[in-house]
Design an enzyme around this catalytic site. Structure first.
Site, PDB file in Angstrom:
ATOM      1  N   CYS A  17       0.769  -1.321  -0.055  1.00 19.62           N
ATOM      2  CA  CYS A  17      -0.022   0.031  -0.068  1.00 19.62           C
ATOM      3  C   CYS A  17       0.823   1.322  -0.008  1.00 19.62           C
ATOM      4  CB  CYS A  17      -0.782  -0.047   1.125  1.00 19.62           C
ATOM      5  SG  CYS A  17      -0.259   0.039   2.735  1.00 19.62           S
ATOM      6  N   ASN A  20       2.180   1.472   4.502  1.00 18.69           N
ATOM      7  CA  ASN A  20       2.484   0.073   4.938  1.00 18.69           C
ATOM      8  C   ASN A  20       2.191   0.085   6.541  1.00 18.69           C
ATOM      9  OD1 ASN A  20       5.511  -1.954   5.594  1.00 18.69           O
ATOM     10  ND2 ASN A  20       3.426  -2.693   5.061  1.00 18.69           N
ATOM     11  N   CYS A  22      -1.517   0.620   7.544  1.00 20.18           N
ATOM     12  CA  CYS A  22      -2.862   0.209   7.517  1.00 20.18           C
ATOM     13  C   CYS A  22      -3.281  -0.713   6.461  1.00 20.18           C
ATOM     14  CB  CYS A  22      -3.647   1.643   7.284  1.00 20.18           C
ATOM     15  SG  CYS A  22      -3.580   2.985   8.304  1.00 20.18           S
ATOM     16  N   ARG A  23      -3.410  -0.690   5.372  1.00 24.21           N
ATOM     17  CA  ARG A  23      -3.979  -2.016   4.493  1.00 24.21           C
ATOM     18  C   ARG A  23      -2.912  -2.955   4.372  1.00 24.21           C
ATOM     19  NH1 ARG A  23      -5.097   2.253  -0.377  1.00 24.21           N
ATOM     20  NH2 ARG A  23      -3.177   3.087   0.727  1.00 24.21           N
ATOM     21  N   SER A  24      -1.674  -2.757   3.993  1.00 25.36           N
ATOM     22  CA  SER A  24      -0.757  -3.916   3.651  1.00 25.36           C
ATOM     23  C   SER A  24      -0.530  -4.600   4.858  1.00 25.36           C
ATOM     24  CB  SER A  24       0.397  -3.542   2.739  1.00 25.36           C
ATOM     25  OG  SER A  24       1.162  -2.616   3.581  1.00 25.36           O
ATOM     26  N   ASP A 134      -7.907   3.812   1.113  1.00 23.73           N
ATOM     27  CA  ASP A 134      -7.207   4.190   2.086  1.00 23.73           C
ATOM     28  C   ASP A 134      -8.048   4.500   3.355  1.00 23.73           C
ATOM     29  OD1 ASP A 134      -5.333   5.556   3.683  1.00 23.73           O
ATOM     30  OD2 ASP A 134      -4.673   6.623   1.920  1.00 23.73           O
TER      31      ASP A 134
HETATM   32  P1  4NP Z   1      -1.704   2.847   4.043  1.00 21.86           P
HETATM   33  O1  4NP Z   1      -2.608   3.843   4.659  1.00 21.86           O
HETATM   34  O2  4NP Z   1      -1.284   3.174   2.575  1.00 21.86           O
HETATM   35  O3  4NP Z   1      -2.783   1.739   4.088  1.00 21.86           O
HETATM   36  O4  4NP Z   1      -0.817   2.150   5.159  1.00 21.86           O
HETATM   37  C1  4NP Z   1      -1.762   5.165   4.872  1.00 21.86           C
HETATM   38  C2  4NP Z   1      -0.994   5.396   5.696  1.00 21.86           C
HETATM   39  C3  4NP Z   1      -0.432   6.773   5.968  1.00 21.86           C
HETATM   40  C4  4NP Z   1      -0.508   7.810   5.136  1.00 21.86           C
HETATM   41  C5  4NP Z   1      -1.464   7.519   4.057  1.00 21.86           C
HETATM   42  C6  4NP Z   1      -2.093   6.186   3.917  1.00 21.86           C
HETATM   43  N1  4NP Z   1      -0.001   9.091   5.047  1.00 21.86           N
HETATM   44  O5  4NP Z   1      -0.525   9.837   4.229  1.00 21.86           O
HETATM   45  O6  4NP Z   1       0.689   9.312   6.089  1.00 21.86           O
END
Ligand code: 4NP
Length: 168
Positions: A17, A20, A22-24, A134
């Site tokens: 993602c 790294n 939340c989703r992955s 996201d």
């Molecule tokens: P992820 O979510 O891609 O599922 O880990 C996010 C985590 C952090 C951010 C964006 C999406 N950020 O902008 O910091």
């Protein structure tokens, strides 16, 4: 698409993602847990990474860890890292959570790795959506949505790997 298994029967899968956190990591932890219970015959090496390095070294987001724990998935020990060039040689499947991250992976990966890059939700064809949204800037429901989509795709992925293992 086929997952090649050589003398080393391990199947290596990387979930990707943006951050790294939340989703992955959810995809990594949920797939590991479901595989151990529902497909113990598969020898999997699972990992996750982000296309962005903002959160490298961090544990998953506290909201992600809490939502996963309510369903019995333990994610707190995972640590974020950015996708590396070696990942494109090592992993049999590199599964992006959304189209934007798949596009980034396609730009960074060598030609030899392109067939191994996919969207994670391709393994949940019964779902209407092709992307795991996201959840970072949204409400609590976003984290439940990630878990619902991830459980569906993980089960589809395991069914696909079981079929592939039988075919070799
Ligand atoms: P992820 O979510 O891609 O599922 O880990 C996010 C985590 C952090 C951010 C964006 C999406 N950020 O902008 O910091």
């Amino acid at each position: 698409m086929s997952v090649k298994q050589g003398a080393d029967a391990r199947i290596r899968i990387l979930f990707v993602c943006l951050g790294n956190i939340c989703r992955s990591p959810t995809a990594e932890g949920v797939t590991r847990s479901l595989a151990s219970k529902e497909a113990p015959e598969l020898t999997l090496e699972l990992d996750s990474a982000g296309t962005a390095a903002y959160h490298a070294g961090s544990a998953p987001d506290a909201r992600t860890v809490a939502a996963a724990a309510r369903r019995g998935y333990e994610l707190g020990h995972l640590r974020a890292r950015v996708v590396s060039p070696e990942d494109f040689a090592l992993f049999d499947l590199i599964l992006a959570m959304d189209q934007e991250n798949l596009t980034v992976l396609r730009r960074r990966a060598p030609a030899s790795a392109q067939p191994r890059l996919r969207l994670f939700l391709e393994f949940a064809p019964e779902q209407e959506r092709r992307e795991v949204p996201d959840p970072y800037y949204g409400g609590a429901n976003g984290f439940e949505d990630v878990l619902d989509l991830t459980e569906a795709a993980a089960r589809g992925l395991l069914a696909y790997l079981r079929r592939s293992a039988r075919a070799v």
